[in-house]
Design a protein around this motif. Sequence first.
Motif, short mmCIF file in Angstrom:
data_model
loop_
_atom_site.label_atom_id
_atom_site.label_comp_id
_atom_site.label_asym_id
_atom_site.label_seq_id
_atom_site.Cartn_x
_atom_site.Cartn_y
_atom_site.Cartn_z
N GLY A 115 29.82 -22.92 8.19
CA GLY A 115 30.85 -23.91 8.43
C GLY A 115 31.51 -24.42 7.17
O GLY A 115 32.30 -25.36 7.21
N ASP A 116 31.20 -23.81 6.03
CA ASP A 116 31.81 -24.22 4.77
C ASP A 116 33.27 -23.77 4.68
O ASP A 116 34.05 -24.35 3.93
N ILE A 117 33.61 -22.70 5.40
CA ILE A 117 34.98 -22.17 5.41
C ILE A 117 35.46 -22.10 6.85
O ILE A 117 34.72 -21.68 7.75
N VAL A 118 36.70 -22.50 7.07
CA VAL A 118 37.30 -22.40 8.41
C VAL A 118 37.87 -20.99 8.57
O VAL A 118 38.64 -20.53 7.72
N PRO A 119 37.52 -20.27 9.64
CA PRO A 119 38.05 -18.91 9.83
C PRO A 119 39.57 -18.89 9.94
O PRO A 119 40.17 -19.79 10.54
N THR A 120 40.16 -17.87 9.35
CA THR A 120 41.59 -17.65 9.52
C THR A 120 41.88 -17.12 10.91
O THR A 120 42.87 -17.49 11.55
N GLU A 121 41.00 -16.24 11.38
CA GLU A 121 41.08 -15.68 12.73
C GLU A 121 39.66 -15.49 13.26
O GLU A 121 38.70 -15.44 12.50
N GLY A 122 39.56 -15.36 14.56
CA GLY A 122 38.27 -15.10 15.19
C GLY A 122 37.42 -16.35 15.30
O GLY A 122 37.87 -17.48 15.05
#
Length: 328
Positions: free
Chosen positions: A49-56
């Motif tokens: 959860g440290d990075i928000v997905p660009t897709e998926g």
Amino acid sequence: MIIAEGLTGSYGTVSAVQGVSLAVRPYEVTGLLGRPGAGKSTLLRLILGDIVPTEGSVAVQGRPVRGRRHPPQRVGASPDPASLPLSRTAREHLGESAAAAGIARARVGIVLQQVALASAARRPVGTYTRSERARLGVAEALLGDPPVILLDGLGDRLDGGELPRFGALLNGLAGEGRTIMVTGRALRPLTALTGRLVVVRDGRLVHDSDDGRPLRPDAADTVLVRTPLWQRLAYALADAGARVRLTDDDGLEVSDLGRDSIGALAREHGIPLTSLGGALWGGDPRDGAVPPAAPRREVPSGAKPLALAVRFPWPSGGTPDGEAGAGG
């Protein structure tokens, strides 16, 4: 359980993870293998959860991850060794982490025993070897007694003699129903720790041992080379179209050129090799004090490999500031 579907994570315009679909199951230890920059750590950060997905999307224990880090009681993750407080003892560091997360202090002694650090728990972390710091990272991941455990780079940092012990530890934890993922760039240590093997390359999943297919030798496609004439070899490799990365101990990690071709190129240029093996398929990592942080020096294909603003030892006749001279 971890379920990723079409997962893509980007830094600006660069996609570090591209369209990864993967199910990491409980009751087993899954290894994630790939060379540096393949996307292993980014994939873990997406799961955390440290990075928000660009897709998926990605879900952990049935809960969608929406860019908010899981508490350590739900997902335990090993920290970056460079972030460990060097002046604190392991017991102090874990005690502070436990207090901040609302974890019972009794867990500190338990996890130190699990990773065989109880006798070193009152030493400053700055005196630890690379292996000891890796074990401290495992202790921190286990602190909240979580059902999901993510260990980044563990196989690359443990001593060879410690692999059976930690393989047994991880398999025992998985046998309790936990979901465990371990990343690494070296095949032998990773297979000693895990049962299932997944390989990523350039942000994409290229192999999963669950498919029943044998692992291709070029799945990760990085070869580690050592020579006293590493500068000459780096130029020759870059001219041949390979990607070259200088390691902190003056080895060369070579991508996009096979082992046999590297050996032939060295012979053609009269360059003696002291080691020619697979960085991803090579032997056990070395023990010893963790070297000070140093920049990774990557040589882009087609570029003069040492024309970088990085200071390193230079033979007589080179430029004093460690950069390649003009003329190319």
